[in-house]
Structure formats: C-alpha cells, structure tokens
Design a protein around this motif. Sequence first.
Motif, mmCIF file in Angstrom:
data_model
loop_
_atom_site.group_PDB
_atom_site.id
_atom_site.type_symbol
_atom_site.label_atom_id
_atom_site.label_comp_id
_atom_site.label_asym_id
_atom_site.label_seq_id
_atom_site.Cartn_x
_atom_site.Cartn_y
_atom_site.Cartn_z
ATOM 1 N N ASN A 211 1.089 -4.203 -13.517
ATOM 2 C CA ASN A 211 0.620 -4.566 -12.191
ATOM 3 C C ASN A 211 1.735 -5.127 -11.301
ATOM 4 O OD1 ASN A 211 -1.460 -4.818 -10.246
ATOM 5 N ND2 ASN A 211 -1.542 -7.011 -10.680
ATOM 6 N N SER B 213 -2.223 0.888 -11.967
ATOM 7 C CA SER B 213 -1.691 -0.365 -12.508
ATOM 8 C C SER B 213 -2.439 -0.721 -13.785
ATOM 9 C CB SER B 213 -1.802 -1.493 -11.480
ATOM 10 O OG SER B 213 -3.142 -1.809 -11.235
ATOM 11 N N TYR C 180 4.783 2.805 -7.245
ATOM 12 C CA TYR C 180 3.895 3.688 -6.501
ATOM 13 C C TYR C 180 4.644 4.378 -5.361
ATOM 14 C CZ TYR C 180 0.488 5.319 -3.154
ATOM 15 O OH TYR C 180 -0.195 6.107 -2.258
ATOM 16 N N TYR D 159 3.736 -2.300 -9.849
ATOM 17 C CA TYR D 159 2.955 -1.203 -9.292
ATOM 18 C C TYR D 159 3.397 -0.791 -7.883
ATOM 19 C CZ TYR D 159 -0.874 1.530 -7.424
ATOM 20 O OH TYR D 159 -1.594 2.524 -6.836
#
Length: 193
Positions: A87, A106, A94, A90
Amino acid sequence: MAVQKPYSILIVSGSENFNSAIISLLPKASFELITTASSVAEAKRKILENDFDFVVINSPVNDDLGLRFAIDCGNLSGTLVLFLIQNELYSEIYLKLSENGVFTLSKPASKQSMLTALHWLLTAKRKLETAETKSIKMEDKMEEIRLVNKAKWLLISKEDLLEPEAHKYLEKEAMNRCITKKAVALEIIEKYT
C-alpha cells in the motif's frame, strides 16, 4: 450466452499461500492453464514457453520487485497484467505501470478485492477479444475493397470499361460463379499483372 474459451494465467509470487489463494479464486471454467513461478527469472522462462492471457505478480518477488517484467508482459499482445504492491508504494508504482496498461492493486488485498480484480481482468480480456475480432473483420473488408478497386482499374485500363461497367462486371461474375468479389478481383489482378 456464448461459451468463452478457457484462458491461461501465470502467477508470479514467492508465496505458496498467495498462489493457493489466487488459484482458489479463479473461476474453474475460465482457466485451462494455471502456471506459477517463484521468481521473475523463472517467470521469464515460462513466458518464453507459453503465451499467457493473464499474468498476476505479487511484488516483491523473491529476486526482483518485478516492475520491468510487469511492463514487458503488459506490452505483449493479448496479455493482461495485475501487479500487487504494498500500500505505501501503490501511488508511485501505479503511475509507472498504468501508462503501460498494467492493472495495479494495493495489498494487503481482501479476498473480495482480489476476486473483483480477477473479474475485471476477465471482463477486460473479453472486451479486447471483441475489439480484436472487429479489427480483423475491418482489415479484411479494407483488403477486399483495395483488391476490388485495383481489379476495377485494371478492367478500365485493359478492357476499356467505364468504372460503373467494371464494378457491375465484378459483381456479376461473383454472383454468377457463387464466389466473392475478392476472389474475382484476385483472378483479374493475376490475369493482368
């Protein structure tokens, strides 16, 4: 509803628990070949051996974060990639992967999130297949138009026909002989070139 062809998937993860969890979520009727790799190096070898419809990468993999591999897989024709990343990384990951067509999720991800992501991949794959089929049909139609036009121009120049007469000749020949205009056009092109 049309029966969908079974797909192939490569799961790249250093965690056997992750592999088992993903495999248990896969709709059995949708997947024919399920392959796992515990490292990016092993996954690269498997990609050379088979064309996979889907690649799921649980990052980091034993020997690599897997970013370059994800991008390379995302650039393969017909392959959809799901990249799972911690996370806290992420947002950064991304941005890098999304511009290369790689789906990013995530983690930790709930069972429902994973199932939703897998369903999105299946939906995207089916949509892509429909678009590819339409594209192939359009390319075939364009090829037929090019050949028919070339044949018409050959009839105009070699047989002194007018364009409407050449067009009518092609249509009549195709209809009388129960073949396509493309087949007639190919015969004319072969005859005069």
